[in-house]
Enzyme design. Sequence first.
Site, PDB file in Angstrom:
ATOM      1  N   GLU A 268       0.812  -1.340   0.084  1.00 38.67           N
ATOM      2  CA  GLU A 268      -0.051  -0.020   0.029  1.00 38.67           C
ATOM      3  C   GLU A 268       0.821   1.208   0.029  1.00 38.67           C
ATOM      4  O   GLU A 268       2.077   1.056   0.306  1.00 38.67           O
ATOM      5  CB  GLU A 268      -0.972  -0.040   1.258  1.00 38.67           C
ATOM      6  CG  GLU A 268      -0.233  -0.237   2.632  1.00 38.67           C
ATOM      7  CD  GLU A 268       0.269   1.100   3.090  1.00 38.67           C
ATOM      8  OE1 GLU A 268       1.199   0.783   4.045  1.00 38.67           O
ATOM      9  OE2 GLU A 268       0.149   1.966   2.716  1.00 38.67           O
ATOM     10  N   PHE A 269       0.283   2.238  -0.640  1.00 37.17           N
ATOM     11  CA  PHE A 269       0.947   3.560  -0.574  1.00 37.17           C
ATOM     12  C   PHE A 269      -0.002   4.846  -0.040  1.00 37.17           C
ATOM     13  O   PHE A 269      -0.052   5.740  -0.607  1.00 37.17           O
ATOM     14  CB  PHE A 269       1.447   3.957  -2.249  1.00 37.17           C
ATOM     15  CG  PHE A 269       2.358   3.028  -2.629  1.00 37.17           C
ATOM     16  CD1 PHE A 269       1.963   2.076  -3.539  1.00 37.17           C
ATOM     17  CD2 PHE A 269       3.715   3.087  -2.207  1.00 37.17           C
ATOM     18  CE1 PHE A 269       2.840   0.758  -4.197  1.00 37.17           C
ATOM     19  CE2 PHE A 269       4.745   1.778  -2.667  1.00 37.17           C
ATOM     20  CZ  PHE A 269       4.141   1.102  -3.609  1.00 37.17           C
TER      21      PHE A 269
ATOM     22  N   ALA B 129      10.555  21.905   4.611  1.00 31.40           N
ATOM     23  CA  ALA B 129      11.561  21.479   5.693  1.00 31.40           C
ATOM     24  C   ALA B 129      10.689  21.594   7.040  1.00 31.40           C
ATOM     25  O   ALA B 129       9.558  22.379   7.152  1.00 31.40           O
ATOM     26  CB  ALA B 129      12.335  22.619   5.908  1.00 31.40           C
TER      27      ALA B 129
ATOM     28  N   CYS C 259       5.532   4.787   9.676  1.00 33.04           N
ATOM     29  CA  CYS C 259       6.028   4.187   8.326  1.00 33.04           C
ATOM     30  C   CYS C 259       7.467   4.575   8.179  1.00 33.04           C
ATOM     31  O   CYS C 259       8.175   3.615   8.082  1.00 33.04           O
ATOM     32  CB  CYS C 259       5.115   4.238   7.289  1.00 33.04           C
ATOM     33  SG  CYS C 259       3.640   3.682   7.363  1.00 33.04           S
TER      34      CYS C 259
HETATM   35  C1  UDX Z   1       3.869   7.350   4.256  1.00 32.77           C
HETATM   36  C2  UDX Z   1       4.096   7.489   2.796  1.00 32.77           C
HETATM   37  O1  UDX Z   1       3.892   8.554   2.197  1.00 32.77           O
HETATM   38  C3  UDX Z   1       2.979   6.469   2.225  1.00 32.77           C
HETATM   39  O2  UDX Z   1       3.101   6.374   0.999  1.00 32.77           O
HETATM   40  C4  UDX Z   1       3.167   5.318   2.906  1.00 32.77           C
HETATM   41  O3  UDX Z   1       2.315   4.234   2.427  1.00 32.77           O
HETATM   42  C5  UDX Z   1       3.103   5.179   4.465  1.00 32.77           C
HETATM   43  O4  UDX Z   1       4.159   6.194   4.745  1.00 32.77           O
HETATM   44  P1  UDX Z   1       2.542   8.750   6.005  1.00 32.77           P
HETATM   45  O5  UDX Z   1       3.447   8.001   7.046  1.00 32.77           O
HETATM   46  O6  UDX Z   1       1.254   8.989   6.266  1.00 32.77           O
HETATM   47  O7  UDX Z   1       2.714   8.119   4.330  1.00 32.77           O
HETATM   48  O8  UDX Z   1       3.200  10.345   6.014  1.00 32.77           O
HETATM   49  P2  UDX Z   1       3.821  11.242   4.876  1.00 32.77           P
HETATM   50  O9  UDX Z   1       2.644  12.263   4.384  1.00 32.77           O
HETATM   51  O10 UDX Z   1       4.407  10.421   3.995  1.00 32.77           O
HETATM   52  O11 UDX Z   1       4.867  12.100   6.071  1.00 32.77           O
HETATM   53  C6  UDX Z   1       6.084  11.364   6.671  1.00 32.77           C
HETATM   54  C7  UDX Z   1       6.639  12.143   7.484  1.00 32.77           C
HETATM   55  O12 UDX Z   1       7.362  13.151   6.625  1.00 32.77           O
HETATM   56  C8  UDX Z   1       5.663  13.422   8.406  1.00 32.77           C
HETATM   57  O13 UDX Z   1       6.311  13.464   9.667  1.00 32.77           O
HETATM   58  C9  UDX Z   1       5.756  14.408   7.752  1.00 32.77           C
HETATM   59  O14 UDX Z   1       5.649  15.571   8.715  1.00 32.77           O
HETATM   60  C10 UDX Z   1       7.157  14.625   7.094  1.00 32.77           C
HETATM   61  N1  UDX Z   1       7.108  15.433   5.761  1.00 32.77           N
HETATM   62  C11 UDX Z   1       6.509  14.961   4.755  1.00 32.77           C
HETATM   63  C12 UDX Z   1       8.003  16.664   5.921  1.00 32.77           C
HETATM   64  O15 UDX Z   1       8.525  16.987   7.108  1.00 32.77           O
HETATM   65  N2  UDX Z   1       8.137  17.319   4.837  1.00 32.77           N
HETATM   66  C13 UDX Z   1       7.566  16.932   3.868  1.00 32.77           C
HETATM   67  O16 UDX Z   1       7.354  17.590   2.687  1.00 32.77           O
HETATM   68  C14 UDX Z   1       6.565  15.790   3.626  1.00 32.77           C
END
Ligand code: UDX
Length: 449
Positions: free
Chosen positions: A151-152, A255, A263
Amino acid sequence: MKITMIGAGYVGLVSGGCFADIGHAVTCVDRDEAKLEALRRGQIPIYEPGLEAIVHDNMQAGRLQFTADLAAAVADADAVFIAVGTPSRAGDGLADLTHVYAVAREIAPHLTGHTVVVTKSTVPVGTGDEIGRVIAKENPAADVAVVSNPEFLREGSAIGDFMQPDRVVIGTDDARARCVMHDIYAPLNLDDDRILMMSRRTAELTKYAGNSFLAMKVTFINEIADLCEKVGADVLDVARGIGMDERIGRKFLQAGPGIGGSCFPKDTLALVKTAHDADSPVRLVETTVTVNDQRKRAMAKKVIRACGGTVRGKTIAILGLTFKPDTDDVRESPAIPIITALQDAGARIRAFDPEGTEQAQTILKNIAYCEDAYDAAAGADALVIVTEWGVFRDLDLARLKQTMAAPVMVDLRNIYDAATVRVAGISYTGIGRSDGTDRRSLVLHQAAE
Ligand code: UDX
């Protein structure tokens, strides 16, 4: 088609609900009777926008049901999805596959006819091979194909990610299984090139490679942000400047205080371990893990600096406890190490999160959990924005200044314009902002010349 989803957690509930919504007959199996009872009453145990409606509508339509009776649920299924947790194992960071193999053993005796067994859970390369061995041992007559279908789904936008996926990855070399999986996803009406058929091991690795690359991309811009602060550049403009290169892309260049969630931290650790065991270390991902862990802890120092070098005896208001907005999930949230470090430095903490308070209360103690942002800011010597919830994006700055003991804002998500905050009489510290002069005020200044 008849689909059985083993595990009614975050992935199982979202995937099961969406499969039902596109027309399949779905039975979600879980051991937790209380959770099943709540689900049958339409009470969803997680906060995910749109999920409650999907579960309710499809239960009403008779396409979605919940049961603890695994044997009956598996008996005549076309596909059995394994969607149970694979948390990081304490100590070595490998994915704990206890629940996955337990499900394989439990379903094996009840499989009838040709059945596709699908790992939806994130599992290390080679897990599908072992699931096949476990099932064959328990039921040598079972006619199964084990498929990887990672899953993504992003928390907070999971329904959309399921219904409009960038791609669907199907890992199997079995022709019949490929047909079944194609039929399962057909109602999404995806272009054929968005359904990627590959080997099972390749699909298993694709999931880890994807998450690890995204984690690395975010960690990259976080380090560039730190450099911006030292050389007087602005990370928002750097992110725009590189993100408009289609080879880089604009997403995942915001940032912040570091990466959280259930995940990225887990999957990067698991990939590092898999690669190490395969004698092919992924050093960039190893560094990503280290840098990210250090960053979350370092953020408290940024707050302490903004408070003049000490927070002892001071009150700090924290806005945002979840690891990202639009979820109630606080797992690996940067707020946790930030709050812990500030408490260790002698600060009193007031905190507000629109959805994360209940989960945070099980982890973070000696905190005043508040009703809203202004309640949290009351009497505070600094206001720290940790999670970029929508409700934090347009606060009444004059009201904040009036209610706070000291006008200090530390914006760890750069959701405010520094000049606007300063004009309101509040000092502003962002992430990767040069001397704090906001680019918009610079543009205005240049325009005035
Ligand atoms: C992630 C993957 O995106 C998803 O495809 C996978 O299936 C599960 O893991 P998720 O964990 O819900 O999804 O969060 P995501 O939106 O990817 O953000 C992950 C972390 O990165 C968060 O802590 C978020 O705050 C941080 N983040 C994300 C940033 O700090 N900057 C960004 O630009 C994007």
